[in-house]
Every structure is written in structure tokens, then in C-alpha cells.
Scaffold this motif. Structure first.
Motif, PDB file in Angstrom:
ATOM      1  N   LEU A  65       0.826  -1.209   0.000  1.00  0.00           N
ATOM      2  CA  LEU A  65       0.000   0.000   0.000  1.00  0.00           C
ATOM      3  C   LEU A  65       0.860   1.259   0.000  1.00  0.00           C
ATOM      4  O   LEU A  65       0.550   2.236  -0.691  1.00  0.00           O
ATOM      5  CB  LEU A  65      -0.931   0.006   1.215  1.00  0.00           C
ATOM      6  CG  LEU A  65      -2.097  -0.978   1.171  1.00  0.00           C
ATOM      7  CD1 LEU A  65      -2.858  -0.948   2.495  1.00  0.00           C
ATOM      8  CD2 LEU A  65      -3.025  -0.649   0.019  1.00  0.00           C
ATOM      9  N   LEU A  66       1.937   1.241   0.780  1.00  0.00           N
ATOM     10  CA  LEU A  66       2.825   2.397   0.842  1.00  0.00           C
ATOM     11  C   LEU A  66       3.469   2.655  -0.520  1.00  0.00           C
ATOM     12  O   LEU A  66       3.540   3.803  -0.972  1.00  0.00           O
ATOM     13  CB  LEU A  66       3.897   2.187   1.911  1.00  0.00           C
ATOM     14  CG  LEU A  66       4.887   3.317   2.100  1.00  0.00           C
ATOM     15  CD1 LEU A  66       4.159   4.589   2.523  1.00  0.00           C
ATOM     16  CD2 LEU A  66       5.924   2.945   3.134  1.00  0.00           C
ATOM     17  N   VAL A  67       3.903   1.605  -1.175  1.00  0.00           N
ATOM     18  CA  VAL A  67       4.502   1.754  -2.501  1.00  0.00           C
ATOM     19  C   VAL A  67       3.466   2.312  -3.481  1.00  0.00           C
ATOM     20  O   VAL A  67       3.767   3.209  -4.271  1.00  0.00           O
ATOM     21  CB  VAL A  67       5.078   0.408  -2.998  1.00  0.00           C
ATOM     22  CG1 VAL A  67       5.425   0.460  -4.474  1.00  0.00           C
ATOM     23  CG2 VAL A  67       6.313   0.032  -2.187  1.00  0.00           C
ATOM     24  N   ALA A  68       2.242   1.794  -3.404  1.00  0.00           N
ATOM     25  CA  ALA A  68       1.186   2.284  -4.293  1.00  0.00           C
ATOM     26  C   ALA A  68       0.897   3.767  -4.046  1.00  0.00           C
ATOM     27  O   ALA A  68       0.741   4.544  -5.003  1.00  0.00           O
ATOM     28  CB  ALA A  68      -0.081   1.462  -4.106  1.00  0.00           C
ATOM     29  N   LYS A  69       0.818   4.166  -2.781  1.00  0.00           N
ATOM     30  CA  LYS A  69       0.570   5.573  -2.465  1.00  0.00           C
ATOM     31  C   LYS A  69       1.726   6.459  -2.934  1.00  0.00           C
ATOM     32  O   LYS A  69       1.510   7.565  -3.427  1.00  0.00           O
ATOM     33  CB  LYS A  69       0.356   5.759  -0.966  1.00  0.00           C
ATOM     34  CG  LYS A  69      -0.998   5.340  -0.487  1.00  0.00           C
ATOM     35  CD  LYS A  69      -1.168   5.650   0.985  1.00  0.00           C
ATOM     36  CE  LYS A  69      -2.544   5.276   1.475  1.00  0.00           C
ATOM     37  NZ  LYS A  69      -2.739   5.633   2.888  1.00  0.00           N
ATOM     38  N   THR A  70       2.944   5.977  -2.757  1.00  0.00           N
ATOM     39  CA  THR A  70       4.113   6.746  -3.180  1.00  0.00           C
ATOM     40  C   THR A  70       4.109   6.930  -4.688  1.00  0.00           C
ATOM     41  O   THR A  70       4.377   8.025  -5.192  1.00  0.00           O
ATOM     42  CB  THR A  70       5.402   6.043  -2.721  1.00  0.00           C
ATOM     43  OG1 THR A  70       5.385   5.892  -1.306  1.00  0.00           O
ATOM     44  CG2 THR A  70       6.636   6.831  -3.114  1.00  0.00           C
ATOM     45  N   LYS A  71       3.792   5.849  -5.410  1.00  0.00           N
ATOM     46  CA  LYS A  71       3.731   5.954  -6.869  1.00  0.00           C
ATOM     47  C   LYS A  71       2.623   6.903  -7.307  1.00  0.00           C
ATOM     48  O   LYS A  71       2.808   7.693  -8.243  1.00  0.00           O
ATOM     49  CB  LYS A  71       3.515   4.575  -7.489  1.00  0.00           C
ATOM     50  CG  LYS A  71       4.751   3.707  -7.457  1.00  0.00           C
ATOM     51  CD  LYS A  71       4.507   2.360  -8.107  1.00  0.00           C
ATOM     52  CE  LYS A  71       5.756   1.502  -8.062  1.00  0.00           C
ATOM     53  NZ  LYS A  71       5.533   0.190  -8.699  1.00  0.00           N
ATOM     54  N   ALA A  72       1.485   6.840  -6.641  1.00  0.00           N
ATOM     55  CA  ALA A  72       0.376   7.739  -6.983  1.00  0.00           C
ATOM     56  C   ALA A  72       0.760   9.188  -6.724  1.00  0.00           C
ATOM     57  O   ALA A  72       0.446  10.076  -7.539  1.00  0.00           O
ATOM     58  CB  ALA A  72      -0.872   7.363  -6.187  1.00  0.00           C
ATOM     59  N   ALA A  73       1.435   9.437  -5.619  1.00  0.00           N
ATOM     60  CA  ALA A  73       1.871  10.799  -5.308  1.00  0.00           C
ATOM     61  C   ALA A  73       2.894  11.286  -6.327  1.00  0.00           C
ATOM     62  O   ALA A  73       2.850  12.451  -6.759  1.00  0.00           O
ATOM     63  CB  ALA A  73       2.451  10.855  -3.900  1.00  0.00           C
ATOM     64  N   ALA A  74       3.789  10.409  -6.732  1.00  0.00           N
ATOM     65  CA  ALA A  74       4.789  10.780  -7.734  1.00  0.00           C
ATOM     66  C   ALA A  74       4.125  11.083  -9.077  1.00  0.00           C
ATOM     67  O   ALA A  74       4.497  12.045  -9.765  1.00  0.00           O
ATOM     68  CB  ALA A  74       5.818   9.671  -7.885  1.00  0.00           C
ATOM     69  N   LYS A  75       3.129  10.275  -9.450  1.00  0.00           N
ATOM     70  CA  LYS A  75       2.413  10.528 -10.707  1.00  0.00           C
ATOM     71  C   LYS A  75       1.653  11.847 -10.641  1.00  0.00           C
ATOM     72  O   LYS A  75       1.624  12.599 -11.621  1.00  0.00           O
ATOM     73  CB  LYS A  75       1.446   9.382 -11.006  1.00  0.00           C
ATOM     74  CG  LYS A  75       2.134   8.135 -11.519  1.00  0.00           C
ATOM     75  CD  LYS A  75       1.127   7.036 -11.823  1.00  0.00           C
ATOM     76  CE  LYS A  75       1.847   5.779 -12.296  1.00  0.00           C
ATOM     77  NZ  LYS A  75       0.892   4.684 -12.590  1.00  0.00           N
ATOM     78  N   ALA A  76       1.028  12.126  -9.510  1.00  0.00           N
ATOM     79  CA  ALA A  76       0.293  13.379  -9.357  1.00  0.00           C
ATOM     80  C   ALA A  76       1.248  14.571  -9.452  1.00  0.00           C
ATOM     81  O   ALA A  76       0.932  15.582 -10.094  1.00  0.00           O
ATOM     82  CB  ALA A  76      -0.456  13.398  -8.032  1.00  0.00           C
TER      83      ALA A  76
END
Length: 106
Positions: A65-76
Motif C-alpha cells: 500500500l505504501l509503494v502504491a501511495k508513493t507511486k500515486a503521489a509521484a504521478k500526481a
């Protein structure tokens, strides 16, 4: 990426590190008590091992979940920079200026 998101990710990283430390300590205790005999000790060891296994599974899920959130934040962040490059440059310059002021005062 917003400051709140960064703080949330940082807090989650800290929790994961803490849980990994607890798991390692518990495994060390189990190893140290491996030569202990008795029904109560064996029962306790079995329960602790089962809970450790469960904790490892939940930890792996939390890391995903942390990796997914980090990737989403990076994409945003990437999308924002591509949509508003001059605003991103201005924000970066402002942050750089503030860091320079803080370091200059020391």
C-alpha cells in the motif's frame, strides 16, 4: 506532492520499520528459547510463531500500500509539473530560497 501526503508516507515508513524491528526481536526470542522444554513453552512458542507469520503478511500488505501511495503521489506531482511548469519552477525556487535562509542563519 502535498506536505500532508509526505508526512503520511513518512509516518507509514516509520511504522513499517518499527514493526520489522519488533518481528526481528520476537524471532530472536523464539530462537533463544528453542531449547526450553515444557508444554506451556511449546504452546506459547506456537502462538507467537503464528502471530509473527500473520504480522509478516500484514506488513507485506502495508508495504504494498505504501509503494502504491508513493507511486500515486509521484504521478500526481509529475502531472502537476507537466501541466504547470512555471508554477513548479516558482515553488522550487521559493523552497530553495527558504532552505537557503534557514541554513544561512545557522
Amino acid at each position: 506532492m502535498s506536505t500532508a501526503t509526505q508526512a503520511e508516507i513518512s509516518a507509514q515508513e516509520q511504522r513499517i520499520a518499527d514493526i520489522k524491528t519488533i518481528i526481528a526481536d520476537a524471532e530472536e526470542v523464539l530462537t533463544a528459547t528453542a531449547d526450553q522444554a515444557g508444554e506451556k513453552v511449546a504452546s506459547l512458542r506456537a502462538r507467537v510463531q503464528a502471530r509473527l507469520q500473520d504480522a509478516k503478511v500484514r506488513l507485506a500488505h502495508a508495504e504494498e500500500l505504501l509503494v502504491a501511495k508513493t507511486k500515486a503521489a509521484a504521478k500526481a506531482t509529475d502531472a502537476y509539473v507537466h501541466e504547470s511548469p512555471w508554477a513548479a519552477v516558482g515553488i522550487a525556487a521559493g523552497v530553495g530560497f527558504l532552505v537557503g535562509v534557514v541554513i544561512g542563519r545557522r
